[in-house]
Design a protein around this motif. Structure first.
Motif, PDB file in Angstrom:
ATOM      1  N   ALA A   1      34.781  66.453  70.292  1.00 46.01           N
ATOM      2  CA  ALA A   1      34.637  66.463  69.024  1.00 46.01           C
ATOM      3  C   ALA A   1      35.615  67.158  68.594  1.00 46.01           C
ATOM      4  N   ARG A   2      36.008  68.448  69.200  1.00 45.06           N
ATOM      5  CA  ARG A   2      37.120  69.331  68.614  1.00 45.06           C
ATOM      6  C   ARG A   2      38.464  68.788  68.565  1.00 45.06           C
ATOM      7  N   VAL A   3      38.604  67.819  69.608  1.00 51.35           N
ATOM      8  CA  VAL A   3      40.074  67.540  69.539  1.00 51.35           C
ATOM      9  C   VAL A   3      40.363  66.248  68.532  1.00 51.35           C
ATOM     10  N   LEU A   4      39.195  65.426  68.260  1.00 50.44           N
ATOM     11  CA  LEU A   4      39.351  64.255  67.647  1.00 50.44           C
ATOM     12  C   LEU A   4      38.711  64.187  66.183  1.00 50.44           C
ATOM     13  N   LEU A   5      37.782  65.082  65.903  1.00 50.31           N
ATOM     14  CA  LEU A   5      37.096  64.839  64.641  1.00 50.31           C
ATOM     15  C   LEU A   5      37.301  66.174  64.009  1.00 50.31           C
ATOM     16  N   ASP A   6      37.190  65.657  62.464  1.00 51.22           N
ATOM     17  CA  ASP A   6      37.385  66.831  61.437  1.00 51.22           C
ATOM     18  C   ASP A   6      35.881  66.621  60.851  1.00 51.22           C
TER      19      ASP A   6
ATOM     20  N   VAL B   1      41.069  60.999  80.730  1.00 50.96           N
ATOM     21  CA  VAL B   1      41.720  61.388  79.063  1.00 50.96           C
ATOM     22  C   VAL B   1      43.074  60.610  79.180  1.00 50.96           C
ATOM     23  N   PRO B   2      43.181  59.731  77.936  1.00 48.31           N
ATOM     24  CA  PRO B   2      44.596  59.003  77.894  1.00 48.31           C
ATOM     25  C   PRO B   2      45.597  60.034  77.798  1.00 48.31           C
ATOM     26  N   ARG B   3      46.927  59.468  78.641  1.00 49.68           N
ATOM     27  CA  ARG B   3      48.162  60.507  78.736  1.00 49.68           C
ATOM     28  C   ARG B   3      48.514  61.135  77.470  1.00 49.68           C
ATOM     29  N   GLN B   4      48.599  60.180  76.562  1.00 51.88           N
ATOM     30  CA  GLN B   4      48.924  60.905  75.085  1.00 51.88           C
ATOM     31  C   GLN B   4      47.978  61.889  74.341  1.00 51.88           C
ATOM     32  N   LEU B   5      46.775  62.018  74.968  1.00 47.96           N
ATOM     33  CA  LEU B   5      45.824  63.170  74.518  1.00 47.96           C
ATOM     34  C   LEU B   5      45.771  64.531  75.511  1.00 47.96           C
ATOM     35  N   ARG B   6      46.354  64.150  76.745  1.00 45.10           N
ATOM     36  CA  ARG B   6      46.228  65.383  77.745  1.00 45.10           C
ATOM     37  C   ARG B   6      46.345  66.693  77.212  1.00 45.10           C
ATOM     38  N   GLU B   7      47.617  66.746  76.778  1.00 45.86           N
ATOM     39  CA  GLU B   7      48.092  68.064  76.426  1.00 45.86           C
ATOM     40  C   GLU B   7      47.176  68.844  75.328  1.00 45.86           C
ATOM     41  N   ARG B   8      46.774  67.899  74.349  1.00 52.26           N
ATOM     42  CA  ARG B   8      45.659  68.421  73.312  1.00 52.26           C
ATOM     43  C   ARG B   8      44.453  68.748  74.059  1.00 52.26           C
ATOM     44  N   PHE B   9      43.842  67.939  74.900  1.00 56.67           N
ATOM     45  CA  PHE B   9      42.527  68.586  75.408  1.00 56.67           C
ATOM     46  C   PHE B   9      42.803  69.644  76.425  1.00 56.67           C
TER      47      PHE B   9
ATOM     48  N   VAL C   1      42.812  72.854  73.684  1.00 54.92           N
ATOM     49  CA  VAL C   1      41.672  72.912  73.359  1.00 54.92           C
ATOM     50  C   VAL C   1      40.622  73.667  74.267  1.00 54.92           C
ATOM     51  N   LYS C   2      40.691  73.148  75.552  1.00 58.40           N
ATOM     52  CA  LYS C   2      39.977  73.670  76.631  1.00 58.40           C
ATOM     53  C   LYS C   2      40.433  75.064  76.904  1.00 58.40           C
ATOM     54  N   TRP C   3      41.620  75.410  76.893  1.00 55.66           N
ATOM     55  CA  TRP C   3      42.000  76.761  77.154  1.00 55.66           C
ATOM     56  C   TRP C   3      41.332  77.723  76.308  1.00 55.66           C
ATOM     57  N   LEU C   4      41.092  77.503  75.183  1.00 59.01           N
ATOM     58  CA  LEU C   4      40.461  78.240  73.963  1.00 59.01           C
ATOM     59  C   LEU C   4      38.990  78.617  74.554  1.00 59.01           C
TER      60      LEU C   4
END
Length: 510
Positions: free
Chosen positions: A207-212, A345-353, A356-359
């Motif tokens: 939800a946090r990575v993909l939604l507004d 997780v798809p590779r193009q989204l890995r760094e984004r996830f 956000v998880k680090w937070l």
């Protein structure tokens, strides 16, 4: 009585309270040096350890300060613990409650009515209470023994547990990749796996990575309440998609899903209905996602507990364009206290996830990850899954047969091939009879829960979800008969109160 309570306190507490009173009364002025601990020991006739403990207590409260090589002194400026400091002027208006974020205002704890069921004196019920309301998985003693052995072995190999890796221990990610390749025909690289603290954290990250706010999210109807609740808390617009006997049909819901960013589906085991989506519908879902620039969340909840039935290929294995996020959990597979899950997780989204998880955290519990990896690599995890599935199939049949023997066609049940719950429709009992059914069943020694919380718009009749995984076959047969009798009794009451009603629950003819 007051003296008795005073005598019950440890000696160091009584000494600390006496000194505190002297300081508050001004007998010990600010900056005054207190007698040394040895002098105080002789004066009070107690051990020096007791005096040291009393001084330490007062120092932690801000009454005293210790100066190395000099002694113990009354603090020159002490913060009043009762007020937290100098009180504000009474003329200052009291402020209101702190202003909340939009997320905090939306994120309320969901109501769980089944947790508020009245207590029951099970001593008057033959065989005791059978609880079908709470999903429980009784851990196999062999599983717990293997877990303890692997934990001890881990502690012997390492002086101290290492700091958890953000993405998850590489040993566990490799073990999960190997398991998925053998059991699920899912080819995945360990770097595509993200270890999380259960499926709920996975949903929150998605939800946090993909939604507004105001983004559209498609969810199955019915589905687990936590799915809707998580996306609603982020401010998303929920688009319910009713499922049929073959799961979700994207052709049926494509118009309503126009502009939706995310679609959450459970193709391998739809909860609570238990239906499995066939391969043609899975491929249609992927075509739709690619054409509409949407992401599919494949919720793999409970699909490992299959009754000897192979599922169709997963969405992840069919995907060629990075449109699928696969989510699963280990909690129901081993024991609920194991709050670990994983995401593909798809590779193009890995760094984004990962960002956000680090937070939220620096990685799930490291020690549990290493022990779980050992269990998977040794084959223990797979053996556990097969033992659980072997136990579930006859329990499913026992509960279904006991209900059907008394209710007949007054009850409908979806043909589940996995999981540990039975989704029951009672089409001849109106929805407002739900409370009466739960109360009547409880009075007969069966605790059950309504399925209403899994619907955005509940059906007009009674629906139940019966969790049987942790109940023996004998108890399920007894519970099924009692629950059926409860439904018949409620049906008669409603028939008597509504004389024109011609659809009544009647016992099945055997």
């Amino acid at each position: 009585m007051a003296n008795r309570r005073q005598d019950d306190k440890p000696m160091y507490v009584r000494i600390a309270e006496s000194i505190r009173r002297d300081i508050d009364a001004g007998r010990f002025q600010a900056g005054a040096c207190l007698p040394g601990t040895r002098s105080m020991t002789l004066a009070l006739g107690v051990s020096r350890t007791v005096v040291l403990m009393a001084y330490d207590q007062l120092e932690s409260e801000g009454y005293l300060e210790s100066r190395s090589g000099s002694g113990t002194y009354v603090c020159a400026r002490r913060i009043d613990a009762s007020t937290g400091g100098t009180p504000l002027d009474e003329s200052v208006a009291a402020p209101g409650e702190p202003r909340l974020s939009r997320l905090a205002r939306r994120a309320v704890l969901p109501a769980m009515p089944e947790r508020n069921l009245p207590a029951l004196d099970t001593g008057v019920i033959e065989g005791g209470l059978v609880d079908l309301a709470q999903p429980r998985v009784k851990s196999d003693p062999r599983s717990l023994k293997a877990w303890k052995q692997n934990l001890v072995a881990l502690l012997r190999r390492r002086d101290t547990p290492d700091f958890p890796e953000l993405q998850g221990a590489i040993e566990l990610r490799k073990a999960v990749a190997g398991y998925l390749g053998v059991e699920r025909a899912i080819e995945v690289d360990p770097d595509d796996i993200l270890i999380v603290s259960g499926a709920q954290q996975a949903r929150d990250l998605i939800a946090r990575v993909l939604l507004d706010e105001d983004d559209g999210v498609g969810v199955e109807e019915p589905c687990h309440w936590s799915v809707r609740h998580t996306f609603e808390a982020i401010g998303a617009r929920i688009v319910p998609c009713p499922v049929d006997s073959r799961g979700m049909d994207i052709d049926r819901h494509a118009a309503a899903l126009d502009g939706v960013r995310l679609l959450n589906v459970s193709p391998s085991f739809q909860f609570p209905t238990g239906v499995v989506m066939p391969e043609d519908r899975r491929r249609a879902l992927l075509h739709w996602a690619c054409a509409h620039d949407a992401v599919l969340v494949e919720d793999d909840f409970d699909c490992e507990h299959r009754f000897g039935v192979r599922t169709a290929p997963s969405l992840w294995s069919l995907d060629r364009h990075g449109r699928v996020i696969h989510v699963s959990s280990f909690a129901r597979s081993m024991f609920p206290a194991l709050q670990l899950g994983y995401m593909l997780v798809p590779r193009q989204l890995r760094e984004r996830f990962l960002a956000v998880k680090w937070l939220a955290d620096r990685g799930s519990v490291s020690m549990q990850q290493h022990v779980l990896a050992a269990c998977i690599n040794s084959g223990q995890y797979l053996r556990d899954l097969r033992r659980i599935a072997h136990r579930l199939a006859p329990r499913h049949r026992a509960l279904h047969a006991a209900l059907h023997a008394r209710l007949g066609d007054a009850m409908t049940v979806t043909d589940a091939v996995a999981g540990g719950s039975l989704f029951v429709h009672l089409p001849r009992l109106p929805r407002h009879a739900t409370a009466a059914v739960l109360a009547e069943a409880l009075a007969r020694g069966v605790r059950i829960r309504s399925a209403e919380c899994f619907h955005r718009t509940p059906p007009d009749h009674v629906t139940l979800v019966l969790s049987y995984a942790g109940v023996s076959e004998a108890a399920l047969k007894r519970a099924g008969t009692r629950l059926a009798e409860a439904c018949l009794a409620v049906g008669k009451k409603f028939a008597m109160s509504s004389p024109k009603r011609d659809r009544r629950i009647e016992p099945a003819r055997v």
